[in-house]
Design a protein around this motif. Sequence first.
Motif, PDB file in Angstrom:
ATOM      1  N   VAL A 219       2.666   3.870  -8.355  1.00 11.14           N
ATOM      2  CA  VAL A 219       1.538   3.898  -7.643  1.00 11.14           C
ATOM      3  C   VAL A 219       1.496   5.263  -6.684  1.00 11.14           C
ATOM      4  N   ALA A 250       1.161  -2.991   0.472  1.00  7.94           N
ATOM      5  CA  ALA A 250      -0.068  -2.641  -0.475  1.00  7.94           C
ATOM      6  C   ALA A 250       0.655  -1.850  -1.837  1.00  7.94           C
ATOM      7  N   GLY A 254       0.521  -3.539  -5.655  1.00  4.53           N
ATOM      8  CA  GLY A 254      -0.273  -2.514  -6.586  1.00  4.53           C
ATOM      9  C   GLY A 254       0.221  -2.842  -7.939  1.00  4.53           C
ATOM     10  N   GLY A 258      -1.966   2.476  -9.985  1.00  7.42           N
ATOM     11  CA  GLY A 258      -3.143   2.076  -8.961  1.00  7.42           C
ATOM     12  C   GLY A 258      -2.954   3.199  -7.854  1.00  7.42           C
ATOM     13  N   VAL A 260      -2.674   3.826  -3.236  1.00  6.70           N
ATOM     14  CA  VAL A 260      -2.797   3.163  -2.074  1.00  6.70           C
ATOM     15  C   VAL A 260      -3.079   4.348  -0.933  1.00  6.70           C
ATOM     16  N   ASP A 278      -6.073  -0.462  -0.765  1.00  5.05           N
ATOM     17  CA  ASP A 278      -5.331  -0.238  -2.144  1.00  5.05           C
ATOM     18  C   ASP A 278      -6.297  -0.708  -3.287  1.00  5.05           C
ATOM     19  N   GLY A 280      -5.401  -2.902  -5.668  1.00  5.76           N
ATOM     20  CA  GLY A 280      -4.342  -3.832  -6.523  1.00  5.76           C
ATOM     21  C   GLY A 280      -5.056  -5.043  -6.929  1.00  5.76           C
ATOM     22  N   GLY A 336      -8.883  -5.377  -5.192  1.00  7.05           N
ATOM     23  CA  GLY A 336      -8.030  -4.532  -4.171  1.00  7.05           C
ATOM     24  C   GLY A 336      -8.351  -5.082  -2.677  1.00  7.05           C
TER      25      GLY A 336
END
Length: 348
Positions: A219, A250, A254, A258, A260, A278, A280, A336
């Motif tokens: 992430v 987050a 995630g 991804g 954040v 995020d 996610g 997200g």
Amino acid sequence: MASVPRCNRLALRIAVLVAGVVLSASIALIVLLPTPRWAIALMVTVVAGSAAYGAAYAVIGRRLELAQATLRETRKRRFEALATLPRANARDELDELVYQAHRMGRTLQLEIERLEQLENYRREFLGDVSHELQTPIFAISGFAETLLDGAMEDENVRHRFVEKIGANAHRLTTLTRDLAEISRIETGELKMTAEPFDLKPIAEETAEALETMARDRGVDLTCQIPQTLQPVIGDRDRIRQVLANLVENAVKYGEPGGHVELIIRRLSDKSVQIAVVDDGIGIPSEAIPRLTERFFRVDKSRSREQGGTGLGLAIVKHILEAHGTRLEIVSRPGYGSKFTFELPTERF
């Protein structure tokens, strides 16, 4: 068969008193009146007494009966019946008595409902705590027993099981810490200190502390913070805890690849907004109102797999409420989530 209404005793006493006064006045005149006028004097006495009874019942008796009915229904906890009883307009002290009796019944009803909710909450909480504690305890016990039964001779199995025991022990430690934390906050034992502090270095330190975790999960964790930012008012350590909880959540939920982002921006000269965004898995809309409840998890199996206790957002909620602000959550499955709150800035 319909029951015969009872005579109002207070009104009857007033009527007897009035009739007695009228009769006493009449006696003084009876000796002066001819014999046929005696019947008239007695009739006047009866009429005066009856009129006094009717007036006393209309003015006093009915309202006292209403007060009695209100208190009786309250004593028997038939609170729904209170809504059907007539209300008295506050014209005098008796109306005030009826009003206060009705108000007491409603207050008692709300208090009993609150206590019942607390009792249900307590039972649910104890059940949740018991379940959350049992899971790692059983896991530790199972792995230890397997090792003692002979698996300890296999180095690979031994190493893997010891790691699992350590992970579950860490989960127990985290759970008991969070339980103690939320208990101290809710009981007021943990005091918040509101003072000006610089938010930017705390946000940057939080992101740096979780950078390794984010990298391990694939992430990308970034910050978007103005170069110049007024000091905010709050408890530095507790706000640091809020940021750590939100960013860690987050990152945990995630998806690999991804992103954040911790974003801070000025809303005005009086406040700033802090957001953790995020891209996610997102949260279903029906689950959002319950996210800050103790032990609530959208996906229980995934939460336990990630090592969550289900108390992080509950702690965040209490800390922010103690700061006079609240956590706002916007999310959509597959797109997200965004968690935001505001803090006041120092006023010069």
